[in-house]
Write an enzyme that holds these catalytic residues in place. Structure first.
Site, short mmCIF file in Angstrom:
data_model
loop_
_atom_site.label_atom_id
_atom_site.label_comp_id
_atom_site.label_asym_id
_atom_site.label_seq_id
_atom_site.Cartn_x
_atom_site.Cartn_y
_atom_site.Cartn_z
N GLU A 124 0.83 -1.20 0.00
CA GLU A 124 0.00 0.00 0.00
C GLU A 124 0.86 1.25 0.00
O GLU A 124 1.99 1.25 0.51
CB GLU A 124 -0.91 0.01 1.24
CG GLU A 124 -1.96 -1.07 1.18
CD GLU A 124 -2.84 -1.13 2.42
OE1 GLU A 124 -4.05 -1.34 2.24
OE2 GLU A 124 -2.35 -0.99 3.54
N CYS A 137 3.61 8.48 1.28
CA CYS A 137 4.13 7.48 2.21
C CYS A 137 4.23 6.17 1.43
O CYS A 137 3.23 5.67 0.94
CB CYS A 137 3.18 7.36 3.40
SG CYS A 137 3.67 6.10 4.59
N CYS A 144 6.67 -7.16 6.53
CA CYS A 144 7.80 -6.66 7.32
C CYS A 144 8.23 -7.76 8.27
O CYS A 144 7.39 -8.49 8.80
CB CYS A 144 7.38 -5.41 8.11
SG CYS A 144 8.75 -4.63 9.02
N CYS A 148 7.10 -5.87 15.21
CA CYS A 148 6.64 -4.99 16.28
C CYS A 148 5.16 -5.33 16.60
O CYS A 148 4.32 -5.35 15.70
CB CYS A 148 6.77 -3.53 15.88
SG CYS A 148 8.47 -3.07 15.45
N CYS A 151 2.10 -3.01 15.45
CA CYS A 151 2.02 -2.59 14.05
C CYS A 151 1.39 -3.68 13.20
O CYS A 151 1.82 -4.84 13.26
CB CYS A 151 3.43 -2.27 13.54
SG CYS A 151 3.48 -1.85 11.78
N CYS A 379 -0.18 5.46 10.32
CA CYS A 379 1.01 4.73 10.75
C CYS A 379 0.63 3.40 11.40
O CYS A 379 -0.19 3.36 12.31
CB CYS A 379 1.78 5.53 11.80
SG CYS A 379 2.29 7.12 11.24
N1 SAH Z 1 9.80 -0.06 9.68
C1 SAH Z 1 10.04 1.37 9.68
C2 SAH Z 1 9.15 2.05 8.70
C3 SAH Z 1 7.68 2.06 9.06
S1 SAH Z 1 7.33 3.63 9.63
C4 SAH Z 1 9.88 1.91 11.08
O1 SAH Z 1 9.30 1.23 11.91
O2 SAH Z 1 10.36 3.00 11.35
C5 SAH Z 1 5.88 3.47 10.45
C6 SAH Z 1 5.90 4.26 11.75
O3 SAH Z 1 4.65 4.07 12.40
C7 SAH Z 1 6.96 3.75 12.68
O4 SAH Z 1 7.45 4.78 13.49
C8 SAH Z 1 6.15 2.77 13.50
O5 SAH Z 1 6.76 2.43 14.71
C9 SAH Z 1 4.86 3.52 13.67
N2 SAH Z 1 3.73 2.67 14.02
C10 SAH Z 1 3.61 1.35 13.81
N3 SAH Z 1 2.43 0.90 14.28
C11 SAH Z 1 1.79 2.00 14.78
C12 SAH Z 1 0.52 2.18 15.36
N4 SAH Z 1 -0.32 1.16 15.54
N5 SAH Z 1 0.18 3.42 15.73
C13 SAH Z 1 1.03 4.47 15.54
N6 SAH Z 1 2.23 4.34 14.99
C14 SAH Z 1 2.61 3.12 14.61
#
Ligand code: SAH
Length: 408
Positions: A124, A137, A144, A148, A151, A379
């Protein structure tokens, strides 16, 4: 990586957490996406065109169509002999992304596209138009491997790395949509690209650097964007942060920290079991020192998990220990809901207090808006499941595109 038995008592919600493994490498045996102009340097494009039996100077003309005019339809390449156009397009402009759905919100100024790649993998991208800028974005991997737990992408595992051209194509599509005036606000351009879609960009380093070069190379070799408008976000693969600092491209680095202490970060960002908070913050500091670019620390605010006032103080301490010359800025992200997650966003008052404590120590702190949340485009919500969308709009055909008038 379950939480360890704790001896001290603090009032916070702990989790049992998932047991997904960390995955650095894509599964073996996947077919590679077809080669595309955007995968190649200008010299390589020339070689590819010559190998296809055509004059080398056609490479530059083709680059002008693709990066300058955003054109991939042979019918619109009227400066090229008709007989050669199809051949050129077949050689280096294969179609890499098929739109599956387009979903819009914010009166059409936020648009999420679900793409199908050549092998069926789904990714996406999200376009966000603001009064003063347009941010794309983009995804860098299908899925991935960083696991985490908060996420949605991390919960689905890694399918494969994307190629440079698959990454660039997401931006080119956004640029084309804007140029055609399909986003409310009139014709526009992409000013910012953030590698904050699906995937961990640093785990697909070569392709991501290639994409950054294509975005920032002057037109017609690339899209001619400013490196300052490009942000690479990472969970903290320290050797790759060091490598990025040496590339000589002053992109903005964002580090997804989410906790200032190893005990909690081990759980929230499993890569922390490999590189600790101290190591990743040191690497971020060195990045700022080398590139003179302010680093962004991303911190998703999770109610009663990482949003305590003492953690704000500890975060300030961890950052200021490396220097107070404005090398860092903190971006708090209200947690966005993801399927199956028992965590929720922080209370407003806790968020305010967290901001206040950081700012009181002189750390520039902002709270990110929750753009795209209604369309699962914010995010951490990108999962590319192809699940029914809430407000579908017709998926446009990718080609052909109206040629700009000679005056443009
Ligand atoms: N893998 C990279 C790129 C993805 S960026 C990274 O993690 O930095 C996506 C951003 O959104 C990251 O900062 C991630 O930690 C954050 N994120 C992931 N899940 C989220 C959620 N449920 N709510 C808010 N931010 C989230």
């Amino acid at each position: 990586m379950t939480s360890t038995t704790r001896t001290e008592t603090r009032t916070e919600t702990r989790t049992e957490t998932r047991t997904l493994p960390l995955v650095f490498d894509e599964p073996r045996g996947r077919r590679k996406p077809p080669r595309h102009l955007a995968d190649l340097t200008p010299a390589e494009r020339r070689d590819a065109v010559v190998a296809a039996g055509l004059p080398g100077y056609r490479a530059k003309q083709l680059s002008t169509h693709y990066f300058g005019r955003l054109v991939t339809d042979p019918a619109e390449m009227t400066d090229l002999p008709a007989a050669e156009r199809e051949q050129l397009v077949a050689a280096v402009l294969p179609r890499l992304l098929e739109p599956v759905t387009n979903t819009a919100t914010d009166a059409g100024t936020t648009r999420k596209t679900l793409w199908r790649l050549f092998d069926g993998a789904l990714v996406e991208s999200v376009l966000m138009r603001y009064p003063d800028r347009v941010t794309m974005c983009v995804s860098s991997q299908a899925g991935c491997g960083m696991a985490c737990p908060f996420c949605a992408t991390g919960q689905g595992g890694l399918q494969r790395n994307m190629s440079t051209a698959e990454i660039v194509e997401q931006v080119v599509d956004g640029a084309r949509t804007l140029a055609r005036g399909e986003v409310p606000g009139g014709p526009g351009r992409v000013s910012n690209v953030v590698f904050m879609g699906m995937g961990e960009p640093m785990a697909n380093y070569a392709a991501v650097i290639g994409a950054v070069r294509r975005l920032t190379d002057p037109s017609p070799d690339g899209l001619g964007m400013s490196a300052r408008g490009v942000t690479v976000s990472t969970v903290g693969l320290v050797p790759r942060i060091e490598q990025l600092a040496q590339e000589g491209i002053p992109v903005t680095l964002a580090v997804s920290l989410h906790a200032p202490d190893d005990e909690l970060r081990d759980e929230l960002v499993p890569i922390n079991t490999r590189w600790k908070v101290g190591e990743v913050v040191d690497a971020a500091w060195r990045y700022a020192e080398t590139t003179k670019r302010r680093v962004s620390i991303e911190y998703a605010m999770i109610k009663d998990v990482n949003d305590q006032a003492w953690r704000a103080d500890l975060l300030a301490e961890v950052l200021l220990a490396r220097g107070d010359w404005g090398w860092v800025h903190v971006n708090l992200i209200p947690l966005n809901p993801t399927p199956g997650s028992r965590w929720t966003a922080s209370r407003r008052e806790d968020e305010r207090e967290f901001v206040r404590r950081l700012q009181a120590r002189g750390i520039p702190t902002t709270v990110r808006d929750t753009r795209g949340r209604e369309i699962d485009g914010a995010c951490g919500q990108l999962a590319a499941t192809g699940a029914p969308v809430k407000a579908p709009v017709a998926a446009p055909a990718v080609a052909p595109v109206a040629a700009p008038s000679p005056a443009q």
